[in-house]
Design an enzyme around this catalytic site. Structure first.
Site, PDB file in Angstrom:
ATOM      1  N   SER A 187       0.835  -1.208   0.000  1.00 57.10           N
ATOM      2  CA  SER A 187       0.000   0.000   0.000  1.00 57.10           C
ATOM      3  C   SER A 187       0.866   1.253   0.000  1.00 57.10           C
ATOM      4  CB  SER A 187      -0.920   0.027   1.224  1.00 57.10           C
ATOM      5  OG  SER A 187      -1.778  -1.097   1.244  1.00 57.10           O
TER       6      SER A 187
HETATM    7  N1  SAH Z   1      -0.898  -4.817   4.161  1.00 55.57           N
HETATM    8  C1  SAH Z   1      -0.174  -5.106   2.925  1.00 55.57           C
HETATM    9  C2  SAH Z   1      -0.993  -4.657   1.727  1.00 55.57           C
HETATM   10  C3  SAH Z   1      -1.085  -5.763   0.747  1.00 55.57           C
HETATM   11  S1  SAH Z   1      -2.311  -5.605  -0.521  1.00 55.57           S
HETATM   12  C4  SAH Z   1       1.223  -4.502   2.946  1.00 55.57           C
HETATM   13  O1  SAH Z   1       1.543  -3.757   3.871  1.00 55.57           O
HETATM   14  O2  SAH Z   1       2.008  -4.778   2.041  1.00 55.57           O
HETATM   15  C5  SAH Z   1      -3.615  -6.614   0.110  1.00 55.57           C
HETATM   16  C6  SAH Z   1      -3.283  -8.047   0.434  1.00 55.57           C
HETATM   17  O3  SAH Z   1      -4.506  -8.656   0.865  1.00 55.57           O
HETATM   18  C7  SAH Z   1      -2.767  -8.898  -0.722  1.00 55.57           C
HETATM   19  O4  SAH Z   1      -1.568  -9.494  -0.354  1.00 55.57           O
HETATM   20  C8  SAH Z   1      -3.869  -9.950  -0.926  1.00 55.57           C
HETATM   21  O5  SAH Z   1      -3.375 -11.204  -1.335  1.00 55.57           O
HETATM   22  C9  SAH Z   1      -4.488 -10.000   0.458  1.00 55.57           C
HETATM   23  N2  SAH Z   1      -5.865 -10.507   0.531  1.00 55.57           N
HETATM   24  C10 SAH Z   1      -6.904 -10.288  -0.315  1.00 55.57           C
HETATM   25  N3  SAH Z   1      -8.008 -10.926   0.114  1.00 55.57           N
HETATM   26  C11 SAH Z   1      -7.667 -11.571   1.275  1.00 55.57           C
HETATM   27  C12 SAH Z   1      -8.369 -12.416   2.182  1.00 55.57           C
HETATM   28  N4  SAH Z   1      -9.659 -12.747   2.022  1.00 55.57           N
HETATM   29  N5  SAH Z   1      -7.701 -12.872   3.265  1.00 55.57           N
HETATM   30  C13 SAH Z   1      -6.386 -12.573   3.475  1.00 55.57           C
HETATM   31  N6  SAH Z   1      -5.684 -11.798   2.632  1.00 55.57           N
HETATM   32  C14 SAH Z   1      -6.304 -11.287   1.547  1.00 55.57           C
END
Ligand code: SAH
Length: 217
Positions: free
Chosen positions: A66
């Site tokens: 993000s």
């Molecule tokens: N917090 C992360 C942002 C990653 S983007 C960081 O600091 O880098 C969002 C993430 O959510 C992705 O890795 C995606 O695979 C995950 N995601 C999407 N749906 C999800 C679900 N139902 N359960 C767990 N993770 C999920």
């Protein structure tokens, strides 16, 4: 990967923090955390020069780390206090988990893509961050570890998952982007009592979608 944090990186981080201040991030603890965490180490090496721009970037498996402003904004809304139990849905690179740990939270983080889960689980401890890692569908939360003081969803949900609301302590807070897969509104949801929730909207954001089920690679 070389776990190098140079003066140049530190200088770039300082500028990033100044930028976040001018964009309205006021919480000193959040700014300090971002000033401290070597964000460039969470990204593919070719992106090192972009690590301290206020932008989202690819982390593999079609996902992104993000944007720093978004990380700061969501973290600020959570109003984390030391030793609070926090559930993060969407571990991704692990960067947001590191920010929560810097604020003194006990972090439970869940990721649905095996590759990202394994990468974060291997990497974060190398730079001193130790959340509890879970591979699974964050839509369902972590019923065995509930209730949580705070829950943070870092992917865009079409609706607010009922399971997550039910895993909040009374007085607890859920921060979640809600909307279509292109554009979401940031919601802050506070559990007032067993059956009462207060909801406050905080403007538009742009997240990768919250998906159901898990992916085993
Ligand atoms: N917090 C992360 C942002 C990653 S983007 C960081 O600091 O880098 C969002 C993430 O959510 C992705 O890795 C995606 O695979 C995950 N995601 C999407 N749906 C999800 C679900 N139902 N359960 C767990 N993770 C999920």
């Amino acid at each position: 990967m070389t776990l190098n944090d140079t003066l140049r990186h530190q200088g770039m981080r300082k500028k990033l923090v100044e930028g976040l201040k001018t964009k309205g991030i006021r919480n000193q603890m959040v700014l300090e955390a971002i000033g401290k965490i070597p964000r460039h180490l969470f990204m593919e090496s070719t992106f090192i020069n972009f690590a301290y721009k206020d932008q989202a970037f690819p982390i593999g498996a079609g996902q992104t780390i993000s944007q720093p402003f978004t990380v700061a904004f969501q973290t600020q809304l959570l109003q984390i206090e030391k030793n609070e139990k926090v559930l993060e849905v969407g571990t991704g690179s692990g960067y947001q988990a590191a920010v929560l740990l810097e604020l003194g939270a006990k972090v439970f983080t869940i990721e649905r893509q095996k590759e990202l889960y394994s990468k974060a689980q291997n990497f974060l401890p190398q730079i001193g961050y130790h959340p509890a890692f879970f591979f699974g569908d964050g839509y369902k939360g972590l019923p065995n570890f509930a209730p949580f003081d705070k829950i943070l969803v870092t992917a865009g949900a079409e609706q607010i998952p009922e399971d997550l609301k039910q895993q909040l302590k009374i007085g607890g807070r859920l921060v979640i982007p809600v909307g279509s897969n292109k554009r979401q509104e940031m919601y802050e949801i506070i559990r007032i009592s067993k059956n009462e929730f207060k909801s406050i909207k905080h403007g538009g954001f742009n997240f990768v979608p919250l998906l159901k089920g898990t992916v085993n690679f």
